[in-house]
Write a protein that holds these residues in place. Structure first.
Motif, short mmCIF file in Angstrom:
data_model
loop_
_atom_site.label_atom_id
_atom_site.label_comp_id
_atom_site.label_asym_id
_atom_site.label_seq_id
_atom_site.Cartn_x
_atom_site.Cartn_y
_atom_site.Cartn_z
N TYR A 95 -10.07 -22.01 13.74
CA TYR A 95 -10.17 -20.89 14.66
C TYR A 95 -9.65 -21.31 16.02
O TYR A 95 -9.50 -22.50 16.33
N GLU A 115 -9.35 -19.55 20.39
CA GLU A 115 -10.01 -18.63 21.33
C GLU A 115 -9.14 -17.42 21.61
O GLU A 115 -7.91 -17.49 21.60
N TYR A 116 -9.80 -16.30 21.85
CA TYR A 116 -9.12 -15.08 22.29
C TYR A 116 -9.93 -14.49 23.44
O TYR A 116 -11.12 -14.19 23.29
N LYS A 117 -9.31 -14.40 24.60
CA LYS A 117 -9.96 -13.90 25.82
C LYS A 117 -11.26 -14.66 26.11
O LYS A 117 -12.29 -14.08 26.44
N GLY A 118 -11.19 -15.97 25.93
CA GLY A 118 -12.32 -16.83 26.26
C GLY A 118 -13.41 -16.90 25.22
O GLY A 118 -14.42 -17.60 25.42
N GLN A 119 -13.23 -16.24 24.08
CA GLN A 119 -14.26 -16.26 23.03
C GLN A 119 -13.70 -16.92 21.77
O GLN A 119 -12.55 -16.69 21.40
N GLU A 120 -14.53 -17.73 21.13
CA GLU A 120 -14.12 -18.38 19.90
C GLU A 120 -14.08 -17.35 18.77
O GLU A 120 -15.02 -16.56 18.60
N CYS A 121 -13.00 -17.36 18.03
CA CYS A 121 -12.77 -16.30 17.03
C CYS A 121 -13.33 -16.70 15.67
O CYS A 121 -12.60 -17.09 14.76
N VAL A 171 -9.54 -8.44 15.03
CA VAL A 171 -9.69 -8.21 16.47
C VAL A 171 -8.82 -7.02 16.89
O VAL A 171 -7.66 -6.90 16.47
N CYS A 224 -8.78 -16.78 13.06
CA CYS A 224 -10.17 -16.35 13.01
C CYS A 224 -10.79 -16.71 11.67
O CYS A 224 -10.12 -16.66 10.63
#
Length: 399
Positions: A163, A165-171, A185, A197
């Motif tokens: 995985y 990150e996308y916009k600071g969140q782990e996917c 997403v 992800c």
């Protein structure tokens, strides 16, 4: 170093007598060979063989190096009769092109050398399994493979779950309910580029054996020169990509001891689709219909939807013990029924033309089906920006 085929054949012959007594091997060594019964002579008709790989403490995946492969088939894209199965890649609810291998790869192996396949252990799994099935007609030489159980670092280049990150969140997402939905997403808007992800099913308890999946929408980038650049798959298995106009049905089983079953979505830097939306139900009833004495029409790929209404509890049986009079419990593609075992030549399973199958299973592009040649691109350079899912601090299993 890959051993010479002649030496591997010699090793295979040494274990032939033991393998003929019972076609189920439990393998504890980190490396070795597996082969069809009688190899290098033809395997027998009506055979079912299993190889179970016990997981060592540092084991993360099992890599199979295929030295020889010739399994009889009339439909190399579907493998409805004789086949080798990567059991963690799917199951009998679908055509399961991700699961089956068949055909004659001799010429390709002679020209290009051996090729590889892989199965990854699920989180906390204690073993995984592969299998071989032959029907009543058309025997062939079979296969000879080396296997090697590798650690998590080695397995990353073989497509282990990762995985970023996308916009600071782990996917990554955990599906811990008995039923629910999940999607890419931004769905129904296009998913982001360069995204990895992990969707992980949490096994509610030991009695749960698998997950039934239904994709109501599936729209990923189409294949390019036979390659899925954006895909959804069981780690290490053949990827699914392209567009489906109608629902896709899949069934995945938990490995022994597993507490989490991860699935992988990945996109590259270019074209994006709208993504997918799945619903799922976790199951406690995962009867495996493969039995040597079941009629060969037990798997009906062209069953009508009305015949397969999963809400109707009309199965006659869930195991052979529930059948009387010497009958056995077989699956006809929709229902389990007690039937008389086939003791003589079994009926050869009929498979319609591929074009008709594409319509019946609601898939609009043949690109969703596997190529009929080995995959020589199974390994890929590990992307340091993508983090192995197995590195997360998972709890000790409670069952």
């Amino acid at each position: 170093m890959v051993l010479k085929k002649s030496f591997l054949i010699f090793l295979a012959l040494l274990g032939l007598a033991a393998a003929q007594k019972k076609c189920y091997e439990t393998l504890t060594a980190k490396s070795g060979i597996i082969k069809t019964p009688n190899y290098p002579d033809n395997y027998n008709a009506n055979s079912d063989c299993y190889w179970e790989f016990i997981r060592p403490e540092d084991g993360s995946c099992v890599v199979f190096t295929v030295e020889d492969f010739n399994i009889d088939t009339d439909e190399p894209g579907l493998c409805p009769g004789d086949h080798f199965a990567l059991e963690s890649c799917g199951s009998w609810q679908d055509i399961s092109p991700e699961r089956y291998y068949c055909g004659d790869y001799s010429d390709i192996i002679d020209r290009r050398g051996s090729f590889e396949m892989v199965q990854h252990y699920q989180i906390n799994a204690t073993s995984l399994r592969v299998s071989f099935h032959s029907d009543s007609t058309g025997e062939a030489r079979g296969f000879l493979m080396q296997y090697s159980i590798k650690n998590s670092k080695e397995c990353k280049e073989y497509g282990s779950a990762v995985y970023n990150e996308y916009k600071g969140q782990e996917c990554f997402a955990f599906m811990d309910g008995e039923q629910g939905t999940f999607n890419t997403v931004n769905y129904p808007s296009p998913y982001p580029a360069d995204l990895a992800c992990v969707y992980a099913f949490v096994r509610p308890s030991a009695e749960y054996c698998g997950v039934f999946l239904r994709a109501t929408k599936f729209d990923l980038e189409e294949k390019d020169a036979g390659t899925c650049h954006d895909f959804f798959r069981v780690p290490g298995c053949r990827p699914r990509c392209g567009r489906a106009e109608q629902p896709i049905i899949e069934f995945l089983e938990y490995q022994k001891g597993a507490t989490l079953m991860p699935l992988q979505f990945s996109s590259d830097f270019s074209v994006q689709g709208r993504g997918f939306r799945y619903s799922y139900v976790q199951l406690t009833d995962c009867f495996n219909p493969y039995q040597a004495e079941c009629p060969n029409d037990q798997l009906s790929y062209l069953a009508e939807p009305t015949e397969c209404d999963l809400s109707i509890p009309s199965h006659d049986c869930s195991s052979n013990d529930e059948c009387d009079g010497g009958n056995i419990c077989c699956f006809d593609g929709c229902l389990r029924k007690c039937v008389k075992p086939e003791k003589s030549v079994r009926r050869k399973r009929e498979v319609a033309a591929l074009e008709e199958l594409l319509i019946d299973v609601n898939i609009t592009t043949a690109g969703l089906f596997p190529n009929t040649v080995p995959n020589y691109k199974i390994r890929s350079k590990a992307d340091p920006a993508r983090i192995p899912f197995s590195s997360l601090p998972f709890p000790t299993p409670l069952f």
